[in-house]
Design a protein around this motif. Structure first.
Motif, PDB file in Angstrom:
ATOM      1  N   ALA A 133       0.812  -1.339   0.020  1.00 10.74           N
ATOM      2  CA  ALA A 133      -0.066  -0.092   0.005  1.00 10.74           C
ATOM      3  C   ALA A 133       0.788   1.240  -0.038  1.00 10.74           C
ATOM      4  N   ALA A 134       1.957   1.204   0.665  1.00  9.09           N
ATOM      5  CA  ALA A 134       2.872   2.546   0.608  1.00  9.09           C
ATOM      6  C   ALA A 134       3.405   2.537  -0.554  1.00  9.09           C
ATOM      7  N   ALA A 135       3.909   1.450  -1.135  1.00 10.80           N
ATOM      8  CA  ALA A 135       4.410   1.616  -2.568  1.00 10.80           C
ATOM      9  C   ALA A 135       3.670   2.304  -3.594  1.00 10.80           C
ATOM     10  N   GLU A 136       2.393   2.096  -3.305  1.00  9.90           N
ATOM     11  CA  GLU A 136       1.565   2.468  -4.524  1.00  9.90           C
ATOM     12  C   GLU A 136       0.928   3.984  -3.819  1.00  9.90           C
ATOM     13  N   GLY A 137       1.616   4.593  -2.874  1.00  9.24           N
ATOM     14  CA  GLY A 137       1.102   5.969  -2.813  1.00  9.24           C
ATOM     15  C   GLY A 137       0.148   6.247  -1.629  1.00  9.24           C
ATOM     16  N   SER A 138      -0.352   4.951  -0.846  1.00  7.64           N
ATOM     17  CA  SER A 138      -1.402   5.523  -0.019  1.00  7.64           C
ATOM     18  C   SER A 138      -0.815   6.295   1.147  1.00  7.64           C
ATOM     19  N   ASP A 139      -1.583   7.313   1.761  1.00  9.11           N
ATOM     20  CA  ASP A 139      -1.369   7.808   2.957  1.00  9.11           C
ATOM     21  C   ASP A 139      -1.580   7.171   4.246  1.00  9.11           C
ATOM     22  N   ALA A 140      -2.335   6.037   4.040  1.00  4.56           N
ATOM     23  CA  ALA A 140      -2.851   5.390   5.320  1.00  4.56           C
ATOM     24  C   ALA A 140      -3.255   3.906   4.982  1.00  4.56           C
ATOM     25  N   TYR A 141      -3.046   3.258   5.667  1.00  3.59           N
ATOM     26  CA  TYR A 141      -3.659   1.634   5.274  1.00  3.59           C
ATOM     27  C   TYR A 141      -4.398   0.996   6.643  1.00  3.59           C
ATOM     28  N   LEU A 142      -5.503   0.357   6.317  1.00  3.00           N
ATOM     29  CA  LEU A 142      -6.716  -0.325   7.091  1.00  3.00           C
ATOM     30  C   LEU A 142      -6.737  -1.654   6.817  1.00  3.00           C
ATOM     31  N   SER A 143      -6.648  -2.409   7.691  1.00  5.02           N
ATOM     32  CA  SER A 143      -7.067  -3.679   7.787  1.00  5.02           C
ATOM     33  C   SER A 143      -7.670  -4.271   9.160  1.00  5.02           C
ATOM     34  N   GLY A 144      -7.883  -5.362   9.266  1.00  4.03           N
ATOM     35  CA  GLY A 144      -8.590  -6.243  10.455  1.00  4.03           C
ATOM     36  C   GLY A 144      -7.786  -6.351  11.512  1.00  4.03           C
TER      37      GLY A 144
END
Length: 250
Positions: free
Chosen positions: A184-195
């Protein structure tokens, strides 16, 4: 309606044949041929089975069913007790795992996107199960945590990152998908959510400079099965269908 008609309709919606999953999707335990009353829930626990029996259900539909890859195949202990009750009451057990995570109409991930009001939602390049989307306006880490709590009705566990003041693009995937954080970080996301969250997740979030939000495995996956209960009720008004929430703090 006939069980076969329900299964054909759900398979057409969820397309389980397109997934390489860790468990069988669709009918796991055969019960009544005619379906009149369905109880939907996240996991096929004994508590859910007992409530389905109390309600006179002939069918249970869940996200987490049985017969997982690499689990003990013997029908003993908890598994024996659960299956014995299902068989004794002639109940169908139907389960959809990854197909219910990914589906655009009723899936856990798209339901999260809709609940958070994300725009331009699409699958990431690295994994079709992981989605990305944008907020209309920038939000802070605290504001995103509040939005998540409003959706899943429990505060997320947050790994904040001092270098990130505002968040626009969010990547997310329900369940135990914490290890897609780096993608997710590599694709440019500012934050990541998971369970879920692991010990390593905290370190990775800090080193990648991307805040991580653990929304809860169970909490995040109430979204899809709730949506599917509504979908079934709308398409088959002659069937009594309900979602049953079994308390689970994670």
């Amino acid at each position: 309606m006939k069980r076969a008609e329900l299964l054909n309709t759900l398979d057409e919606l969820l397309k389980p044949e397109t997934f390489k999953d860790y468990c069988p999707n669709g009918l796991q335990i055969e019960g009544a041929d005619n379906v009149q009353r369905i109880v939907c829930g996240v996991s096929a626990s004994e508590a859910l089975i007992d409530e389905a029996i109390r309600r006179g259900a002939d069918t249970i539909i869940v996200h987490h069913g049985y017969f997982w890859k690499n689990e003990n195949s013997r029908i003993i202990g908890i598994k024996r007790n659960r299956i014995a009750k299902i068989l004794a009451n002639n109940i169908n057990l139907i389960a959809y795992h990854l197909p219910l995570d990914a589906n655009e109409t009723v899936g856990n991930n798209y339901e999260m996107a809709r609940a958070l009001k994300l725009q331009n939602v699409r699958a990431t390049k690295s994994n079709p199960l992981v989605l990305m989307g944008e907020f209309h306006d920038f939000v802070t880490t605290e504001e995103l945590a509040n939005k998540i709590e409003g959706v899943v009705h429990r505060p997320p566990f947050v790994v904040p990152v001092d270098s990130v003041a505002l968040i626009k693009t969010v990547a997310f995937c329900s369940g135990a998908a914490q290890d897609f954080l780096e993608d997710a970080a590599a694709e440019g996301s500012d934050a990541y959510l998971s369970g879920e969250i692991s010990e390593r997740t905290v370190l990775e979030a800090r080193e990648l400079g991307i805040p991580y939000f653990s929304v809860g495995h169970h909490a995040g996956e109430t979204l899809g099965i709730r949506a599917m209960a509504v979908w079934i009720g709308n398409h088959f008004p002659e069937i009594n269908v309900s979602f049953v929430g079994i308390d689970n703090p994670v």
